[in-house]
Enzyme design. Structure first.
Site, PDB file in Angstrom:
ATOM      1  N   ASP A  99       0.820  -1.227   0.000  1.00 36.01           N
ATOM      2  CA  ASP A  99       0.000   0.000   0.000  1.00 36.01           C
ATOM      3  C   ASP A  99       0.848   1.270   0.000  1.00 36.01           C
ATOM      4  O   ASP A  99       2.018   1.277   0.339  1.00 36.01           O
ATOM      5  CB  ASP A  99      -0.953   0.006   1.212  1.00 36.01           C
ATOM      6  CG  ASP A  99      -0.219  -0.128   2.541  1.00 36.01           C
ATOM      7  OD1 ASP A  99       0.769  -0.894   2.619  1.00 36.01           O
ATOM      8  OD2 ASP A  99      -0.610   0.539   3.514  1.00 36.01           O
ATOM      9  N   GLU A 157      -0.707  -1.991   5.075  1.00 34.68           N
ATOM     10  CA  GLU A 157       0.190  -1.974   6.248  1.00 34.68           C
ATOM     11  C   GLU A 157       0.105  -0.641   6.969  1.00 34.68           C
ATOM     12  O   GLU A 157       0.103  -0.586   8.195  1.00 34.68           O
ATOM     13  CB  GLU A 157       1.638  -2.254   5.827  1.00 34.68           C
ATOM     14  CG  GLU A 157       2.607  -2.400   7.009  1.00 34.68           C
ATOM     15  CD  GLU A 157       3.051  -1.083   7.630  1.00 34.68           C
ATOM     16  OE1 GLU A 157       3.174  -1.027   8.871  1.00 34.68           O
ATOM     17  OE2 GLU A 157       3.243  -0.095   6.900  1.00 34.68           O
ATOM     18  N   HIS A 384       7.808   8.610   4.435  1.00 33.25           N
ATOM     19  CA  HIS A 384       6.565   9.398   4.576  1.00 33.25           C
ATOM     20  C   HIS A 384       6.792  10.875   4.227  1.00 33.25           C
ATOM     21  O   HIS A 384       5.923  11.699   4.492  1.00 33.25           O
ATOM     22  CB  HIS A 384       5.939   9.274   5.978  1.00 33.25           C
ATOM     23  CG  HIS A 384       5.468   7.873   6.293  1.00 33.25           C
ATOM     24  ND1 HIS A 384       4.473   7.605   7.206  1.00 33.25           N
ATOM     25  CD2 HIS A 384       5.834   6.670   5.794  1.00 33.25           C
ATOM     26  CE1 HIS A 384       4.272   6.296   7.273  1.00 33.25           C
ATOM     27  NE2 HIS A 384       5.107   5.703   6.419  1.00 33.25           N
TER      28      HIS A 384
END
Ligand code: ZN
Ligand code: ZN
Length: 413
Positions: A99, A157, A384
């Site tokens: 993902d 996840e 991220h």
């Protein structure tokens, strides 16, 4: 977590076998294809279709639609080609998450995300490419090893977690999985290093949301009120004593209050305050201890101040705990593949969490970090981050490590 590994760490790829080196351009192509089409948890339809198409092309049996968008491929060795043809053979699983994140990509690369507001900013596109490369190599060389390898492509996840529903749908059975491996491409480590250790690698993740109900009123007349901001402030301060006074100093733990919302005007005493945060730890014996102390502190302070509260506390992921023998196996394999002076780094724990932990609660295994940062190429943004990207040289290294682990684990009795 501080590493002082020089950025000019020389990477020697001589241990990567020619058949895997030849796969490198394919690995990059698959990764970039996936990178352009990121999908959020349980919405990985294009990703799943891409994986299924490759597996079908390579005639690898697989099951789709496991926990919505997950896929399980099963690769068996060729019984005619193995030295131990009369033995049943072991079953090893390899897990890759698939993902992406709700982040707008800021990289200006030819393979940048085509999906507005979504991005593979954690490297799971690379995890899928490595798992596909491993599946392809093992299927092509099925006479060179013995046993069964299940490749688990796991959705969601990042959230809300795809490992647990996949386990509930039986991915660790039929045939029964004896051990499991997984890796994370890791920009906290430079290319050419592998982070692996036995025991706890990543922390348990727990979350809480608390609403404090005071009694609002005029900012000049506190005697008529119960000030939820004052109550909340005492709670935030007192919560700091859980890690400092209730947890053994030799056990690492974190309690972070990430949100505190209260009040509407400077001359009004706030009726309610909302506090939320996250708790992290490695030692499973802390599972209820921190939660119990947290509620006792909130209840005690509210009671002493005449306030009331509502508390939601939930355990998201348990700690990622590696099996000693399998971690040693991965470490010995990685030492050979990553021939650099800094190759294998055991001091790689992080308070980040991962739902790989649910698999590791069911069967022994090892999760490890594959160094993927290359500051000289500008590939060192953290996971991220909207400019996250990694050195794709790591893809072939990942396949080599998995393949060597398969050979070593399945031949080891
Ligand atoms: Zn992530
Ligand atoms: Zn991740």
């Amino acid at each position: 977590m501080v590493f002082t590994v020089p950025s000019s760490n020389p990477v020697n790829l001589s241990q990567i076998r020619p058949a895997i080196r030849q796969l490198q351009s394919q690995l990059v192509e698959w990764r970039r294809n996936l990178h352009q089409r990121p999908e959020l948890g349980f919405q990985e339809q294009l990703t799943a279709a891409f994986i299924a198409q490759k597996l079908t092309e390579w005639q690898i049996p697989h099951q789709t639609g496991v926990a919505k968008t997950g896929i399980v491929a099963t690769i068996k060795s060729d019984p005619k080609g193995t030295r131990m043809r009369n033995r049943p053979g072991k079953v090893l699983a390899i897990r890759a998450d698939m993902d992406a994140l709700p982040i707008q990509e800021a990289n200006q690369v030819p393979y940048r995300s085509l999906h507005d507001g979504k991005m593979h900013a954690c490297g799971h596109d690379g995890h899928v490419a490595i798992a596909l490369g491993t599946a392809y190599y093992l299927a092509q060389h099925s006479a060179d090893w013995q046993g069964t390898v299940k490749i688990i492509f796991q959705p969601a996840e990042e959230s809300p977690g795809g490992a647990k529903p996949m386990i509930a749908e039986g991915v660790l059975h039929n045939p029964d999985v004896e051990a499991i491996l997984g890796l994370h491409l890791w920009n906290n480590l430079p290319l050419g290093t592998v982070g692996v250790r036995s025991g706890a690698l990543m922390a348990a993740v727990e979350c809480f949301r608390c609403t404090i109900f005071g009694k609002g009123g005029h900012g000049a007349m506190p005697e008529q009120t119960v000030d939820s901001i004052v109550v909340g402030s005492q709670i935030v301060n007192a919560l700091q004593t859980i890690v400092s006074r209730n947890v053994n100093p030799l056990d690492a733990a974190v309690l972070t209050v990430g949100e505190f919302h209260a009040g509407t005007a400077l001359n009004v005493i706030a009726d309610t305050a909302k506090i939320s945060g996250t708790v992290r730890y490695f030692n499973p014996s802390l599972e209820n201890k921190i939660a119990d102390r947290l509620e006792a502190i909130i209840a005690g302070i509210c009671q002493s101040q005449g306030a009331e509260y509502e508390l939601d506390y939930w355990q998201l992921y348990p700690p990622v705990i590696n099996d000693r023998a399998i971690a040693e196996l991965v470490s010995s394999v990685a030492t050979k593949v990553v021939e650099t002076p800094f190759g294998v780094v055991p001091t790689c724990q992080t308070m980040g969490g991962e739902d790989m932990s649910f698999f590791l609660q069911e069967v022994p295994g090892c999760y490890f970090f594959l160094g993927a940062a290359n500051p000289e190429k500008g590939l060192a943004y953290p996971h991220h981050h909207p400019r996250f990207d990694f050195d794709e040289t790591a893809l072939g290294m990942g396949v080599e490590i998995f393949v060597r682990c398969v050979e070593k684990f399945l031949h080891h009795n």
